[in-house]
Design a protein around this motif. Structure first.
Motif, PDB file in Angstrom:
ATOM      1  N   CYS A   1     -12.941  -1.476   9.417  1.00  0.00           N
ATOM      2  CA  CYS A   1     -11.775  -0.635   9.114  1.00  0.00           C
ATOM      3  C   CYS A   1     -11.489   0.188  10.364  1.00  0.00           C
ATOM      4  O   CYS A   1     -12.147   0.016  11.401  1.00  0.00           O
ATOM      5  CB  CYS A   1     -12.030   0.260   7.905  1.00  0.00           C
TER       6      CYS A   1
ATOM      7  N   THR B   1      -7.012  -6.010   5.584  1.00  0.00           N
ATOM      8  CA  THR B   1      -7.532  -5.416   4.349  1.00  0.00           C
ATOM      9  C   THR B   1      -8.910  -4.838   4.645  1.00  0.00           C
ATOM     10  O   THR B   1      -9.628  -5.329   5.510  1.00  0.00           O
ATOM     11  CB  THR B   1      -7.628  -6.453   3.220  1.00  0.00           C
TER      12      THR B   1
ATOM     13  N   SER C   1       0.827  -1.208   0.000  1.00  0.00           N
ATOM     14  CA  SER C   1       0.000   0.000   0.000  1.00  0.00           C
ATOM     15  C   SER C   1       0.859   1.254   0.000  1.00  0.00           C
ATOM     16  O   SER C   1       0.538   2.241  -0.687  1.00  0.00           O
ATOM     17  CB  SER C   1      -0.948  -0.001   1.208  1.00  0.00           C
TER      18      SER C   1
ATOM     19  N   LEU D   1      -5.582  -3.618  -1.580  1.00  0.00           N
ATOM     20  CA  LEU D   1      -6.007  -4.917  -2.098  1.00  0.00           C
ATOM     21  C   LEU D   1      -7.496  -4.960  -2.387  1.00  0.00           C
ATOM     22  O   LEU D   1      -7.986  -5.909  -3.004  1.00  0.00           O
ATOM     23  CB  LEU D   1      -5.622  -6.024  -1.115  1.00  0.00           C
ATOM     24  N   ALA D   2      -8.240  -3.947  -1.949  1.00  0.00           N
ATOM     25  CA  ALA D   2      -9.668  -3.899  -2.244  1.00  0.00           C
ATOM     26  C   ALA D   2      -9.944  -3.384  -3.654  1.00  0.00           C
ATOM     27  O   ALA D   2     -11.110  -3.281  -4.057  1.00  0.00           O
ATOM     28  CB  ALA D   2     -10.396  -3.033  -1.218  1.00  0.00           C
TER      29      ALA D   2
ATOM     30  N   ILE E   1     -11.351  -8.416  -1.780  1.00  0.00           N
ATOM     31  CA  ILE E   1      -9.941  -8.393  -2.194  1.00  0.00           C
ATOM     32  C   ILE E   1      -9.635  -9.378  -3.325  1.00  0.00           C
ATOM     33  O   ILE E   1      -8.487  -9.484  -3.745  1.00  0.00           O
ATOM     34  CB  ILE E   1      -9.002  -8.607  -1.000  1.00  0.00           C
TER      35      ILE E   1
ATOM     36  N   ASP F   1      -1.490  -2.829   7.381  1.00  0.00           N
ATOM     37  CA  ASP F   1      -2.688  -2.463   6.631  1.00  0.00           C
ATOM     38  C   ASP F   1      -2.416  -2.438   5.135  1.00  0.00           C
ATOM     39  O   ASP F   1      -1.514  -1.726   4.683  1.00  0.00           O
ATOM     40  CB  ASP F   1      -3.194  -1.093   7.084  1.00  0.00           C
ATOM     41  N   GLU F   2      -3.217  -3.189   4.382  1.00  0.00           N
ATOM     42  CA  GLU F   2      -3.091  -3.228   2.920  1.00  0.00           C
ATOM     43  C   GLU F   2      -4.447  -2.926   2.266  1.00  0.00           C
ATOM     44  O   GLU F   2      -5.049  -3.764   1.596  1.00  0.00           O
ATOM     45  CB  GLU F   2      -2.575  -4.603   2.477  1.00  0.00           C
ATOM     46  N   PRO F   3      -4.942  -1.697   2.417  1.00  0.00           N
ATOM     47  CA  PRO F   3      -6.241  -1.361   1.812  1.00  0.00           C
ATOM     48  C   PRO F   3      -6.225  -1.366   0.289  1.00  0.00           C
ATOM     49  O   PRO F   3      -7.289  -1.472  -0.325  1.00  0.00           O
ATOM     50  CB  PRO F   3      -6.533   0.036   2.366  1.00  0.00           C
TER      51      PRO F   3
END
Length: 374
Positions: free
Chosen positions: A319, A236, A157, A204-205, A241, A200-202
């Motif tokens: 989240c 995520t 991210s 990927l959405a 994802i 946190d890897e948002p």
């Protein structure tokens, strides 16, 4: 049943952070005064979450301005135009600009109202561990007798949310140099006593290319196979994802967080791959984005349907609660009827705890069908 939230508002009940920041920038308050206010707000948050009954409490979710900016500064991703400044002077110049220095670009954090500062990365960016903010905040919480889970913006991210500092440059090529820094940070957190770290890897959405999915696989294979590190939660949120799920499921991390509010299809995708084995699932079933109370009966049923798809289940917000106001009870302008339908950050924490308790006790009241509205 374990319970947690992925983040919490940081401005303070009386907007203490905003007031202290503006006073510092206007020269009315000292650096010490600002940092003291920040330390008090962090402590208040950790104690609030502990006293509410959460079993897992995040740290390093506080920021003087923006968590993406914090990450850039921590990893020395500071553009050359700010080189003459240091400390908070450089930090706030990157955020708001200074004489002859344009600030970093500001843009929307996915589809929320929050805006983040966009890091600038180029071939000459000297990525290294320049600050130890997550370690220091973990140790601060521990000094109060509160064990926390440090939260970091994940490497994929960070790179994909950055912009090239020069034409034709692709920040993703810095992945291995960046992973060197993450490995150092994880080792320092491990040495400090942290049992878990949340990455946190948002990004990927959103739909990701084959190259980006391979970068995801490579990143968490490297980090997951390190010996001296905390347990890793890859969190995520903001949607489904897709093809990233089997990549994470096959990675050597201990836990995966999925948003089942903005990404209801994550439930079917999880079942389609046969679950995530012995990994822990952080189930984002309490809405962290919107201000309405949760349907606890529905969330209870969803959690029950997830129980066979992971080795362990943790009830969580979908989240960070950064995106909602702090406390409904402080809103004197709301009618009692409207306030009764709303849940801000403090009330959402209570919903997470209540849901965890219901799952632990198989609460018969929540398991009954909801009464029809009159």
């Amino acid at each position: 049943m374990e319970t947690t939230v992925l983040g919490y508002p940081r401005i303070g009940a009386r907007r203490e952070l905003e007031k202290a920041t503006e006073a510092f920038l206007a020269g009315r308050e000292t650096r010490v005064s600002l940092t003291d206010t920040a330390a008090a707000l962090r402590r208040e948050t950790w104690e609030t979450l502990r006293d509410a009954g959460l079993s897992g409490i995040p740290s390093n979710t506080f920021s003087l301005y923006d968590h993406v900016l914090d990450t850039a500064v921590m990893f020395n991703a500071v553009p050359e135009r700010f080189a003459a400044l240091d400390g908070l002077n450089a930090y706030f110049a990157m955020a708001r600009g200074a004489e002859g220095m344009a600030p970093l670009e500001r843009t929307q954090w996915f589809d929320t109202n929050y805006q983040y500062l966009v890091p600038e990365l180029g071939r000459e960016t000297d990525l290294r561990l320049a600050e130890y903010k997550p370690v220091l905040e973990y140790l601060q919480a521990r000094s109060y007798g509160i064990e926390t889970r440090p939260v970091l913006l994940g490497p994929l991210s960070f790179l994909l949310l950055s912009k090239p500092a020069e034409p034709g440059f692709r920040p993703l090529v810095l992945l291995d140099r960046l992973l060197d820094v993450y490995e150092q940070l994880l080792e320092k957190l491990h040495a400090s006593g942290a049992d878990w770290v949340q990455l946190d890897e948002p990004v990927l959405a959103a739909d990701r290319t084959g190259e980006e999915l391979e970068a995801l696989r490579h990143a968490y294979k490297r980090l997951g196979t390190r010996l001296r590190r905390p347990c890793l939660l890859v969190s995520t949120y903001f949607g489904e994802i897709g093809n990233a799920l089997p990549v994470l499921a096959a990675s050597p991390v201990e836990a995966i967080g999925l948003d089942f509010v903005a990404g209801p299809g994550n439930r079917e995708a999880l079942a389609a791959i046969g679950g995530i084995g012995i990994k822990t699932l952080f189930a984002g079933v309490i809405d962290g984005r919107h201000v309405w109370r949760a349907d606890l009966q529905r969330a209870l049923s969803l959690c029950a349907s997830l129980s066979g798809l992971a080795g362990n289940l943790v009830v969580s917000t979908s989240c960070s609660l950064l995106h909602v106001p702090l406390d409904v009870s402080a809103e004197t302008s709301l009618s009692p009827e409207l306030a009764g339908r709303m849940a801000f950050a403090r009330q959402k924490v209570d919903e997470v705890v209540a849901l965890g308790r219901a799952l632990s006790e198989n609460d018969a009241v929540l398991a009954q069908p909801a009464m029809a509205a009159p």
